[in-house]
Design a protein around this motif. Structure first.
Motif, PDB file in Angstrom:
ATOM      1  N   ASN A   1     -29.759  59.909  -3.171  1.00  9.69           N
ATOM      2  CA  ASN A   1     -29.300  61.266  -3.462  1.00  9.69           C
ATOM      3  C   ASN A   1     -30.449  62.253  -3.378  1.00  9.69           C
ATOM      4  OD1 ASN A   1     -29.906  59.863  -6.181  1.00  9.69           O
ATOM      5  ND2 ASN A   1     -30.067  62.038  -6.676  1.00  9.69           N
TER       6      ASN A   1
ATOM      7  N   THR B   1     -28.436  66.583 -10.639  1.00  7.91           N
ATOM      8  CA  THR B   1     -28.249  65.934 -11.934  1.00  7.91           C
ATOM      9  C   THR B   1     -27.262  64.782 -11.798  1.00  7.91           C
ATOM     10  OG1 THR B   1     -26.371  67.321 -12.555  1.00  7.91           O
ATOM     11  CG2 THR B   1     -28.587  68.143 -13.128  1.00  7.91           C
ATOM     12  N   GLY B   2     -27.287  63.884 -12.762  1.00  7.11           N
ATOM     13  CA  GLY B   2     -26.311  62.804 -12.800  1.00  7.11           C
ATOM     14  C   GLY B   2     -24.896  63.334 -12.905  1.00  7.11           C
ATOM     15  N   GLU B   3     -24.742  64.428 -13.646  1.00  5.12           N
ATOM     16  CA  GLU B   3     -23.421  65.062 -13.785  1.00  5.12           C
ATOM     17  C   GLU B   3     -22.905  65.536 -12.429  1.00  5.12           C
ATOM     18  OE1 GLU B   3     -21.630  69.097 -15.749  1.00  5.12           O
ATOM     19  OE2 GLU B   3     -23.139  68.007 -16.910  1.00  5.12           O
ATOM     20  N   ARG B   4     -23.777  66.158 -11.635  1.00  8.10           N
ATOM     21  CA  ARG B   4     -23.384  66.644 -10.304  1.00  8.10           C
ATOM     22  C   ARG B   4     -23.030  65.473  -9.392  1.00  8.10           C
ATOM     23  NH1 ARG B   4     -21.267  70.916  -7.604  1.00  8.10           N
ATOM     24  NH2 ARG B   4     -22.161  71.108  -5.552  1.00  8.10           N
ATOM     25  N   ALA B   5     -23.823  64.397  -9.452  1.00  6.10           N
ATOM     26  CA  ALA B   5     -23.535  63.223  -8.624  1.00  6.10           C
ATOM     27  C   ALA B   5     -22.181  62.629  -8.990  1.00  6.10           C
ATOM     28  CB  ALA B   5     -24.639  62.185  -8.785  1.00  6.10           C
ATOM     29  N   LEU B   6     -21.885  62.539 -10.279  1.00  2.00           N
ATOM     30  CA  LEU B   6     -20.595  62.018 -10.717  1.00  2.00           C
ATOM     31  C   LEU B   6     -19.462  62.916 -10.245  1.00  2.00           C
ATOM     32  CD1 LEU B   6     -18.960  59.943 -12.245  1.00  2.00           C
ATOM     33  CD2 LEU B   6     -19.383  61.245 -14.343  1.00  2.00           C
TER      34      LEU B   6
ATOM     35  N   LEU C   1     -25.344  63.010  -1.422  1.00  2.00           N
ATOM     36  CA  LEU C   1     -25.191  61.748  -2.131  1.00  2.00           C
ATOM     37  C   LEU C   1     -24.672  60.732  -1.122  1.00  2.00           C
ATOM     38  CD1 LEU C   1     -25.168  60.243  -4.879  1.00  2.00           C
ATOM     39  CD2 LEU C   1     -22.786  60.928  -5.081  1.00  2.00           C
TER      40      LEU C   1
END
Length: 85
Positions: free
Chosen positions: A55, A59-64, A41
């Motif tokens: 990135n 997933t968006g969750e992993r990026a967050l 990221l």
């Protein structure tokens, strides 16, 4: 230093770039390429002043999660805190 809660597996590593007012983006990217990460990221500002995020497949969750971990690292909270009680 990075520590994990008891029973937790290490899932990532933070590369602490040396503080330098002259570290160019190419140098930071080159250092990242040497780590052979499986997920990446990148967050930065373009020459035009625009916010840019690049990135890998995640997933968006992993990026967050990565962003929140980076926030803790930047604040010096990268170690697991002991909770009394």
């Amino acid at each position: 230093m990075i520590t994990e809660p008891e029973g937790a597996a290490r899932t990532a590593e933070i590369v602490d770039f040396p503080p330098s007012p002259t570290l160019r983006p190419e140098q930071a990217v080159g250092t990242c390429m040497k780590t052979r990460w499986s997920q990446f990221l990148g967050i930065g500002i373009t020459e035009a002043g625009d916010f840019e995020v690049v990135n890998s497949d995640m997933t968006g969750e992993r990026a967050l999660w990565l962003v929140k971990w980076a926030e803790r690292w930047a604040m010096g909270l990268d170690e697991v805190e002991e909770i009394d009680g």
